[in-house]
Every structure is written in structure tokens, then in C-alpha cells.
Scaffold this motif. Structure first.
Motif, mmCIF file in Angstrom:
data_model
loop_
_atom_site.group_PDB
_atom_site.id
_atom_site.type_symbol
_atom_site.label_atom_id
_atom_site.label_comp_id
_atom_site.label_asym_id
_atom_site.label_seq_id
_atom_site.Cartn_x
_atom_site.Cartn_y
_atom_site.Cartn_z
ATOM 1 N N THR A 124 9.931 -2.905 -2.609
ATOM 2 C CA THR A 124 10.052 -1.462 -2.768
ATOM 3 C C THR A 124 8.901 -0.989 -3.640
ATOM 4 O O THR A 124 8.635 -1.563 -4.691
ATOM 5 C CB THR A 124 11.397 -1.088 -3.422
ATOM 6 N N GLN A 125 8.208 0.039 -3.161
ATOM 7 C CA GLN A 125 7.101 0.611 -3.919
ATOM 8 C C GLN A 125 7.323 2.110 -4.068
ATOM 9 O O GLN A 125 7.879 2.755 -3.176
ATOM 10 C CB GLN A 125 5.763 0.359 -3.223
ATOM 11 N N TYR A 126 6.845 2.637 -5.178
ATOM 12 C CA TYR A 126 6.989 4.063 -5.471
ATOM 13 C C TYR A 126 5.602 4.671 -5.649
ATOM 14 O O TYR A 126 4.717 4.036 -6.239
ATOM 15 C CB TYR A 126 7.823 4.265 -6.737
ATOM 16 N N TYR A 127 5.424 5.886 -5.137
ATOM 17 C CA TYR A 127 4.153 6.584 -5.234
ATOM 18 C C TYR A 127 4.370 7.983 -5.790
ATOM 19 O O TYR A 127 5.370 8.639 -5.472
ATOM 20 C CB TYR A 127 3.475 6.666 -3.856
ATOM 21 N N ALA A 128 3.410 8.420 -6.588
ATOM 22 C CA ALA A 128 3.402 9.778 -7.131
ATOM 23 C C ALA A 128 2.512 10.647 -6.242
ATOM 24 O O ALA A 128 1.650 10.118 -5.520
ATOM 25 C CB ALA A 128 2.868 9.756 -8.563
ATOM 26 N N PRO A 129 2.693 11.962 -6.299
ATOM 27 C CA PRO A 129 1.822 12.843 -5.504
ATOM 28 C C PRO A 129 0.347 12.551 -5.787
ATOM 29 O O PRO A 129 -0.060 12.409 -6.945
ATOM 30 C CB PRO A 129 2.208 14.243 -5.978
ATOM 31 N N GLY A 130 -0.446 12.423 -4.733
ATOM 32 C CA GLY A 130 -1.874 12.154 -4.863
ATOM 33 C C GLY A 130 -2.243 10.684 -4.843
ATOM 34 O O GLY A 130 -3.423 10.345 -4.679
ATOM 35 N N ASP A 131 -1.272 9.783 -5.003
ATOM 36 C CA ASP A 131 -1.571 8.342 -4.962
ATOM 37 C C ASP A 131 -2.032 7.935 -3.566
ATOM 38 O O ASP A 131 -1.433 8.330 -2.563
ATOM 39 C CB ASP A 131 -0.328 7.507 -5.304
ATOM 40 N N MET A 132 -3.087 7.111 -3.523
ATOM 41 C CA MET A 132 -3.543 6.534 -2.260
ATOM 42 C C MET A 132 -2.848 5.183 -2.066
ATOM 43 O O MET A 132 -2.862 4.347 -2.959
ATOM 44 C CB MET A 132 -5.055 6.326 -2.259
ATOM 45 N N VAL A 133 -2.225 5.012 -0.907
ATOM 46 C CA VAL A 133 -1.600 3.731 -0.582
ATOM 47 C C VAL A 133 -2.694 2.770 -0.123
ATOM 48 O O VAL A 133 -2.764 1.628 -0.559
ATOM 49 C CB VAL A 133 -0.512 3.904 0.500
ATOM 50 N N PHE A 134 -3.547 3.249 0.776
ATOM 51 C CA PHE A 134 -4.734 2.518 1.214
ATOM 52 C C PHE A 134 -5.702 3.526 1.817
ATOM 53 O O PHE A 134 -5.329 4.663 2.100
ATOM 54 C CB PHE A 134 -4.405 1.388 2.204
ATOM 55 N N SER A 135 -6.949 3.095 1.986
ATOM 56 C CA SER A 135 -7.988 3.958 2.547
ATOM 57 C C SER A 135 -8.470 3.380 3.865
ATOM 58 O O SER A 135 -8.380 2.163 4.099
ATOM 59 C CB SER A 135 -9.168 4.062 1.581
ATOM 60 N N GLU A 136 -9.013 4.248 4.711
ATOM 61 C CA GLU A 136 -9.583 3.798 5.971
ATOM 62 C C GLU A 136 -10.629 2.728 5.702
ATOM 63 O O GLU A 136 -11.454 2.861 4.799
ATOM 64 C CB GLU A 136 -10.210 4.985 6.713
ATOM 65 N N GLY A 137 -10.570 1.632 6.453
ATOM 66 C CA GLY A 137 -11.521 0.543 6.304
ATOM 67 C C GLY A 137 -11.093 -0.543 5.339
ATOM 68 O O GLY A 137 -11.720 -1.606 5.283
ATOM 69 N N ASP A 138 -10.024 -0.299 4.566
ATOM 70 C CA ASP A 138 -9.555 -1.319 3.630
ATOM 71 C C ASP A 138 -9.170 -2.595 4.377
ATOM 72 O O ASP A 138 -8.588 -2.548 5.462
ATOM 73 C CB ASP A 138 -8.314 -0.844 2.851
ATOM 74 N N VAL A 139 -9.524 -3.715 3.779
ATOM 75 C CA VAL A 139 -9.085 -5.026 4.267
ATOM 76 C C VAL A 139 -8.075 -5.504 3.237
ATOM 77 O O VAL A 139 -8.402 -5.703 2.082
ATOM 78 C CB VAL A 139 -10.261 -6.006 4.383
ATOM 79 N N ASP A 140 -6.827 -5.654 3.655
ATOM 80 C CA ASP A 140 -5.767 -6.022 2.715
ATOM 81 C C ASP A 140 -4.819 -7.015 3.374
ATOM 82 O O ASP A 140 -5.213 -7.729 4.277
ATOM 83 C CB ASP A 140 -5.040 -4.768 2.205
ATOM 84 N N ASP A 141 -3.587 -7.031 2.948
ATOM 85 C CA ASP A 141 -2.621 -7.994 3.488
ATOM 86 C C ASP A 141 -1.949 -7.528 4.778
ATOM 87 O O ASP A 141 -1.056 -8.178 5.278
ATOM 88 C CB ASP A 141 -1.568 -8.346 2.434
ATOM 89 N N HIS A 142 -2.385 -6.393 5.326
ATOM 90 C CA HIS A 142 -1.907 -5.889 6.617
ATOM 91 C C HIS A 142 -0.400 -5.613 6.623
ATOM 92 O O HIS A 142 0.293 -5.892 7.601
ATOM 93 C CB HIS A 142 -2.288 -6.831 7.749
ATOM 94 N N SER A 143 0.079 -5.058 5.531
ATOM 95 C CA SER A 143 1.503 -4.730 5.436
ATOM 96 C C SER A 143 1.851 -3.520 6.287
ATOM 97 O O SER A 143 1.025 -2.636 6.523
ATOM 98 C CB SER A 143 1.875 -4.417 3.985
ATOM 99 N N LEU A 144 3.084 -3.490 6.701
ATOM 100 C CA LEU A 144 3.681 -2.346 7.369
ATOM 101 C C LEU A 144 4.554 -1.658 6.316
ATOM 102 O O LEU A 144 5.193 -2.335 5.502
ATOM 103 C CB LEU A 144 4.533 -2.832 8.541
ATOM 104 N N TYR A 145 4.560 -0.342 6.307
ATOM 105 C CA TYR A 145 5.322 0.423 5.319
ATOM 106 C C TYR A 145 6.371 1.270 6.028
ATOM 107 O O TYR A 145 6.088 1.896 7.046
ATOM 108 C CB TYR A 145 4.393 1.339 4.519
ATOM 109 N N ILE A 146 7.569 1.290 5.464
ATOM 110 C CA ILE A 146 8.677 2.083 5.999
ATOM 111 C C ILE A 146 9.004 3.137 4.947
ATOM 112 O O ILE A 146 9.308 2.796 3.798
ATOM 113 C CB ILE A 146 9.898 1.204 6.279
ATOM 114 N N VAL A 147 8.917 4.411 5.324
ATOM 115 C CA VAL A 147 9.141 5.494 4.375
ATOM 116 C C VAL A 147 10.638 5.700 4.183
ATOM 117 O O VAL A 147 11.349 6.056 5.126
ATOM 118 C CB VAL A 147 8.479 6.808 4.839
ATOM 119 N N VAL A 148 11.109 5.457 2.964
ATOM 120 C CA VAL A 148 12.514 5.672 2.613
ATOM 121 C C VAL A 148 12.706 7.112 2.173
ATOM 122 O O VAL A 148 13.688 7.766 2.532
ATOM 123 C CB VAL A 148 12.958 4.686 1.502
ATOM 124 N N SER A 149 11.749 7.635 1.394
ATOM 125 C CA SER A 149 11.795 9.038 0.971
ATOM 126 C C SER A 149 10.378 9.489 0.665
ATOM 127 O O SER A 149 9.499 8.679 0.387
ATOM 128 C CB SER A 149 12.692 9.203 -0.263
#
Length: 161
Positions: free
Chosen positions: A41-66
Motif C-alpha cells: 500500500t502506497q500513499y501519495y499527496a497532491p502533486g507527487d509523481m508516481v513515475f515519469s515517462e521513460g522511467d525504468v523501474d520494477d514494472h509494477s502495476l498500480y490499483i487505485v483504492v482512492s
């Protein structure tokens, strides 16, 4: 390991809340629990970037709870990213990179306080090895989400030409 009654109830409440999300529509509660217990479970504040175009990361899928997110793409001109669409409760993002392990095709920014479940490719592979039916039903949910998005894009393209 014994679970406290309050902790057990909190997990059951979360599973019941996820049951109505489209990505879980083909799964029963025990299958949802198997996926959920591997999610972070991850929490984000307004304006937080989850990831940017072109990022190479762990290729996670995110499900929006709220909360609400804005999908951003970089125009060919290379100017600042522009909003492309929004993702809110019950929607998912990151599916393309989750499936093909390529860099992110768009960026994602929180528009308001938000909660997401982050599910990695490694987590999916564990489910696949231990519970193939659960993994298959989850992947059907991912395919249905992508299919709906593609159909929506096709409809929008009809208005462009």
C-alpha cells in the motif's frame, strides 16, 4: 502466526472493498486476498509523481483504492508533459510496463491525496507459481482493463479523422 481480531477484520474489510473493482471481477475473495497480501500500500499527496515517462523501474502495476491521478505524456516537440487522461478509484495504471517490462510509456501524478496498491512482476510470478488459477483470473482482469482503454482510444480517434 495468530492474527489479532481487529487486524483480521481490517484485512477482510479491505478485500470486500476491492471486490467491486473491475480488475478483480473474475476473482473470489480468497483469490483477491492472495493478490492483496503481496501488494504494497502506497500513499501519495497532491502533486507527487508516481513515475515519469521513460522511467525504468520494477514494472509494477498500480490499483487505485482512492484518489485521482493525472496521466502525463511528453509531446514530440519535447515540451513539458501534458495531461492525457485521469485515473481514479478502481482503475489501474502501469499495466503496459507490467506486461512488457519496457520503460514507462507515460508519467503519473497525484491530483489529490491517494492510496494505491502496488503489485510487482515478481509478486505476480509468485502467485503464478503457487496459485495459477488466481494468476490467470488476475491477468484476465488486466486484459479487460486494457481492452476497455483501447476501445475508448479507438472511439476518440474516430472524432480526430
Amino acid at each position: 502466526m495468530m492474527m489479532e481480531p481487529a487486524q483480521k477484520q481490517a484485512i477482510l474489510d479491505k478485500v470486500h472493498g476491492l471486490k467491486d473493482l473491475h480488475i478483480f471481477s473474475k476473482m473470489n475473495e480468497s483469490m483477491i486476498f492472495e493478490v492483496m497480501k503481496r501488494c504494497e500500500t502506497q500513499y501519495y499527496a497532491p502533486g507527487d509523481m508516481v513515475f515519469s515517462e521513460g522511467d525504468v523501474d520494477d514494472h509494477s502495476l498500480y490499483i487505485v483504492v482512492s484518489g485521482e491521478f493525472e496521466v502525463l505524456v511528453i509531446p514530440q516537440s519535447g515540451e513539458a508533459p501534458v495531461p492525457f487522461s485521469c485515473a481514479g478509484r478502481g482503475l489501474t495504471f502501469g499495466e503496459i510496463s507490467f506486461l512488457d517490462a519496457q520503460p514507462r510509456s507515460a508519467g503519473l501524478k497525484a491530483l489529490e491525496a491517494a492510496e494505491v496498491l502496488r503489485f510487482t512482476q515478481q509478486d505476480y510470478m509468485k502467485v503464478l507459481a503457487q496459485q495459477p488459477e488466481t494468476a490467470a483470473r488476475f491477468m484476465i482482469g488486466v486484459a479487460e482493463v486494457l481492452s476497455r482503454r483501447l476501445r475508448g482510444a479507438n472511439r476518440r480517434l474516430k472524432f480526430v479523422s
